[in-house]
Motif scaffolding. Structure first.
Motif, mmCIF file in Angstrom:
data_model
loop_
_atom_site.group_PDB
_atom_site.id
_atom_site.type_symbol
_atom_site.label_atom_id
_atom_site.label_comp_id
_atom_site.label_asym_id
_atom_site.label_seq_id
_atom_site.Cartn_x
_atom_site.Cartn_y
_atom_site.Cartn_z
ATOM 1 N N GLU A 82 0.821 -1.222 0.000
ATOM 2 C CA GLU A 82 0.000 0.000 0.000
ATOM 3 C C GLU A 82 0.847 1.261 0.000
ATOM 4 O OE1 GLU A 82 -3.389 2.165 2.822
ATOM 5 O OE2 GLU A 82 -2.926 0.036 3.109
ATOM 6 N N GLY A 83 1.891 1.306 0.803
ATOM 7 C CA GLY A 83 2.741 2.489 0.899
ATOM 8 C C GLY A 83 2.059 3.642 1.601
ATOM 9 N N CYS A 84 2.710 4.806 1.572
ATOM 10 C CA CYS A 84 2.195 6.025 2.215
ATOM 11 C C CYS A 84 1.673 6.988 1.152
ATOM 12 C CB CYS A 84 3.300 6.703 3.032
ATOM 13 S SG CYS A 84 3.948 5.684 4.375
ATOM 14 N N LYS A 85 0.778 7.881 1.574
ATOM 15 C CA LYS A 85 0.186 8.845 0.646
ATOM 16 C C LYS A 85 0.251 10.244 1.238
ATOM 17 C CE LYS A 85 -3.148 5.501 -1.277
ATOM 18 N NZ LYS A 85 -2.696 4.362 -0.471
ATOM 19 N N LEU A 86 0.418 11.224 0.355
ATOM 20 C CA LEU A 86 0.376 12.633 0.736
ATOM 21 C C LEU A 86 -0.784 13.281 -0.009
ATOM 22 C CD1 LEU A 86 1.500 15.237 2.038
ATOM 23 C CD2 LEU A 86 3.059 15.424 0.074
ATOM 24 N N GLU A 87 -1.789 13.716 0.732
ATOM 25 C CA GLU A 87 -2.960 14.351 0.136
ATOM 26 C C GLU A 87 -3.342 15.569 0.972
ATOM 27 O OE1 GLU A 87 -5.898 11.282 0.082
ATOM 28 O OE2 GLU A 87 -5.058 10.290 -1.705
ATOM 29 N N ASN A 88 -3.469 16.705 0.291
ATOM 30 C CA ASN A 88 -3.843 17.959 0.963
ATOM 31 C C ASN A 88 -2.916 18.279 2.135
ATOM 32 O OD1 ASN A 88 -6.132 18.257 -0.783
ATOM 33 N ND2 ASN A 88 -7.248 16.796 0.504
ATOM 34 N N GLY A 89 -1.633 18.013 1.939
ATOM 35 C CA GLY A 89 -0.640 18.352 2.953
ATOM 36 C C GLY A 89 -0.548 17.391 4.119
ATOM 37 N N GLN A 90 -1.343 16.317 4.113
ATOM 38 C CA GLN A 90 -1.355 15.361 5.210
ATOM 39 C C GLN A 90 -0.898 13.991 4.731
ATOM 40 O OE1 GLN A 90 -2.074 15.547 8.594
ATOM 41 N NE2 GLN A 90 -1.496 13.378 8.646
ATOM 42 N N VAL A 91 0.014 13.380 5.480
ATOM 43 C CA VAL A 91 0.512 12.049 5.146
ATOM 44 C C VAL A 91 -0.321 10.998 5.867
ATOM 45 C CG1 VAL A 91 2.475 10.468 5.345
ATOM 46 C CG2 VAL A 91 2.866 12.859 4.731
ATOM 47 N N THR A 92 -0.717 9.968 5.142
ATOM 48 C CA THR A 92 -1.376 8.818 5.756
ATOM 49 C C THR A 92 -0.527 7.580 5.524
ATOM 50 O OG1 THR A 92 -2.696 8.472 3.753
ATOM 51 C CG2 THR A 92 -3.704 9.745 5.521
ATOM 52 N N THR A 93 -0.477 6.731 6.521
ATOM 53 C CA THR A 93 0.287 5.490 6.451
ATOM 54 C C THR A 93 -0.661 4.333 6.124
ATOM 55 O OG1 THR A 93 0.068 5.248 8.854
ATOM 56 C CG2 THR A 93 2.076 6.310 8.033
ATOM 57 N N PRO A 94 -0.131 3.164 5.811
ATOM 58 C CA PRO A 94 -0.997 2.052 5.408
ATOM 59 C C PRO A 94 -2.012 1.654 6.472
ATOM 60 C CG PRO A 94 1.267 1.613 4.787
ATOM 61 C CD PRO A 94 1.295 2.830 5.645
ATOM 62 N N LYS A 95 -3.052 1.005 6.014
ATOM 63 C CA LYS A 95 -4.144 0.567 6.877
ATOM 64 C C LYS A 95 -3.605 -0.270 8.040
ATOM 65 C CE LYS A 95 -8.502 -2.021 6.804
ATOM 66 N NZ LYS A 95 -9.433 -2.829 5.963
ATOM 67 N N GLY A 96 -4.032 0.081 9.240
ATOM 68 C CA GLY A 96 -3.656 -0.671 10.429
ATOM 69 C C GLY A 96 -2.430 -0.158 11.145
ATOM 70 N N PHE A 97 -1.610 0.631 10.479
ATOM 71 C CA PHE A 97 -0.375 1.114 11.099
ATOM 72 C C PHE A 97 -0.661 2.029 12.292
ATOM 73 C CE2 PHE A 97 3.659 0.342 8.576
ATOM 74 C CZ PHE A 97 3.181 -0.807 7.972
#
Length: 586
Positions: A63-78
């Protein structure tokens, strides 16, 4: 997944029987701790690593990490796993009791850290950097900063980062250009760009506390003009909760070969509010508190990945049936034998096992001296500090080199299946590869060892390390093993002393080979010590395993030491003889 169980039996033997944990704690005056408590912590840590963190490893890589609207999200469950980690008090293991930490000995925490790395290296990274940031704040920050930030860092409510590297300034921090402008209220405005920032932003905690290297106006040039600043993502309000957003942002997240589930960020500081940690222009000294801790922790990453790969390889080798073993039929009920009986597969597995268990002993020996440094004063504390400083580059470089070697072996044991993602073996190779690079490349570690820790110090740190290993040798009961271990140690000491007269060019040329020569030598001493102690235990299987693995190390691994010794003594001439167009095919 490759990781099936935790090496708790090995931890228990090494801590209780080999290191003598109860006597160690009694000598340090920390009688609240004992080997029974250590076993319970290791057991519970193993359960968390295997049941909660390990199942997220492959999915996080996909899945990896995502940057959207200035906010980073980590993979599901992390993030959920982190909240459970914090709720169960794991983040607070090493924190000061003054700020609600548990103040556990390092010898109790290090096994848990190894298991977390084995379970999920990407997940472990953010908690690792938080611990290192916490240590820097504990040792160098003002009381006001400690009172505001330490309890939340220790609990894990807030996480921490380390901001050193800039696009043009990596190893050479003298080129660093991030600026810090003093303000009338005692704060500073920090402006600049940092790259490769682990956990620079994420969805785990309500605040991220950045430790940032920057220059004050009119600061001296070079590394003598660098200061350290604490810069939070959100400025704490009157209730010490995250308030106004600070003037910093994530420019991007890196797309990497491995550790894809760890957010590696480009950080932009645009006049962000920060506070000085330590003295002006002493930032590098403060940051080295954090870096040295992180370097040892990175060594544990190599060890953890190696353990996961070994478990996967051993399980597969026992299950995979191919051909007959040359020494005779091993599986008479089947059409072929498990490949674990093939001599070449056994060689690969024992290479993994001997290096892993040797490095595990080294890590716990290191942890023992971390305990001593923390709980003693005067000469004993200084000697422990000498040992830690000398062993840090060895632990970081050798254990991560070993991690890559052993994870590559794990793929090889699987054959073509090792190259297929679903088995999980190739991910370990990709993930551990970074460990040889960050917190100072392994070449930099080697230069640090021979340049700073040996020659600049005049051999004092080396002599403290020799004395520490001599105590292990003196405790060996078997006469032949004691003599062989003493010979290894004395040869290392004499060879190290020979390096003291090297000029800088010769030392730089010798550095990597000298570090590896040192590591193989010292781990050889550890193997003689471990095997001797194992033969005194009540566990016959453990005793046989340690003795046979020691013999393999001595016969098949230790000879590498001799090649490294020949190489580092060869001098720099052949290394520097070719230059310019001579590197090309003309």
């Amino acid at each position: 997944m490759p990781l099936h169980h935790a090496p708790t039996a090995d931890f228990q033997f090494l801590l209780k029987e080999w290191l003598g944990l109860d006597a160690h704690y009694e000598k340090l005056g920390i009688s609240d701790f004992d080997s029974d408590l250590a076993n319970e912590i290791i057991s519970q840590g193993a359960k968390f690593a295997l049941d909660v963190v390990a199942p997220l490893n492959r999915e996080g890589d996909e899945e990896g990490c995502k940057l959207e609207n200035g906010q980073v999200t980590t993979p599901k469950g992390f993030a959920d796993a982190y909240q459970e980690y914090v709720a169960n008090g794991w983040n607070a293991m090493l924190g000061s009791a003054e700020y609600d930490g548990q103040d556990l000995p390092y010898t109790m925490a290090v096994p848990v850290h190894e298991m977390l790395n084995a379970a999920n290296l990407s997940w472990r990274l953010t908690t690792m950097l938080t611990e290192s940031a916490t240590l820097a704040v504990t040792k160098h920050a003002s009381k006001a900063l400690k009172d505001t930030y330490l309890a939340k860092l220790i609990s894990g409510e807030w996480t921490g980062t380390m901001n050193l590297t800039e696009p043009h300034a990596g190893t050479d921090l003298s080129l660093l250009s991030t600026k810090a402008q003093p303000q009338d209220d005692g704060s500073f405005k920090v402006t600049g760009n940092k790259i490769f920032i682990t956990g620079g932003d994420h969805d785990w905690s309500s605040n991220v506390i950045h430790l940032v290297l920057a220059r004050l106006p009119d600061a001296p040039k070079g590394v003598k003009g660098i200061s350290l600043f604490l810069v939070p993502k959100f400025l704490p309000d009157a209730s010490n909760e995250p308030g106004e957003a600070n003037s910093l942002s994530v420019g991007s997240i890196e797309h990497k070969m491995g550790i894809k589930a760890s957010p590696t960020c480009v950080m932009n500081f645009d006049g962000a509010t920060g506070w000085l940690v330590g003295e002006e222009n002493q930032g590098l000294a403060c940051m080295f508190t954090m870096m040295n801790d992180a370097r040892f922790q990175v060594g544990l990453q190599g060890l953890g990945a190696a353990e996961a790969s070994y478990q996967g390889a051993l399980t597969y080798a026992r299950d995979r049936v191919q051909s007959r073993a040359p020494q005779g039929i091993q599986n008479p009920e089947g059409k072929a034998d498990p490949i674990v009986f093939q001599p070449d597969v056994a060689r690969m597995l024992l290479t993994q096992k001997s290096l892993i268990e040797g490095c595990r002993a080294l890590s716990l020996f290191y942890a023992k001296f971390m305990d001593i440094e923390k709980h003693t004063e005067g000469e004993e504390k200084q000697n422990a500090e000498n040992v830690l400083q000398y062993l840090t580059p060895i632990c970081k470089a050798f254990m991560t080199d070993m991690g890559l070697e052993t994870t590559n072996i794990g793929v090889q044991v699987y054959g073509g299946h090792g190259f297929i993602r679903e088995w999980g073996m190739e991910q370990l190779v990709r993930d551990v590869r970074i460990a040889m690079l960050y917190e100072g490349t392994n070449g930099i570690q080697a230069l640090d060892l021979i340049g700073r820790k040996l020659t600049r110090d005049g051999g004092k740190m080396m002599e403290s390390t020799y004395a520490a290993f001599s105590e292990l040798v003196n405790d060996i009961e078997d006469g032949e093993s004691k003599a062989l271990a003493q010979g290894l140690l004395d040869d290392w000491r004499a060879s190290s002393a020979d390096c003291l007269g090297m000029d800088p060019t010769t030392a730089a040329s010798a550095a990597c080979d000298f570090l590896n020569y040192s590591a193989y030598s010292l781990i050889g001493v550890l193997w003689y010590s471990m095997a001797d102690k194992a033969q005194r235990s009540d566990n016959a299987v453990l005793a046989a395993s340690k003795v046979k693995t020691r013999d393999f190390y001595m016969q098949r691994i230790l000879p590498r030491r001799d090649a490294h010794k020949v190489a580092y003594k060869a001098g720099p001439d052949s290394t520097l003889a070719i230059s310019g167009d001579e590197f090309d095919y003309l």
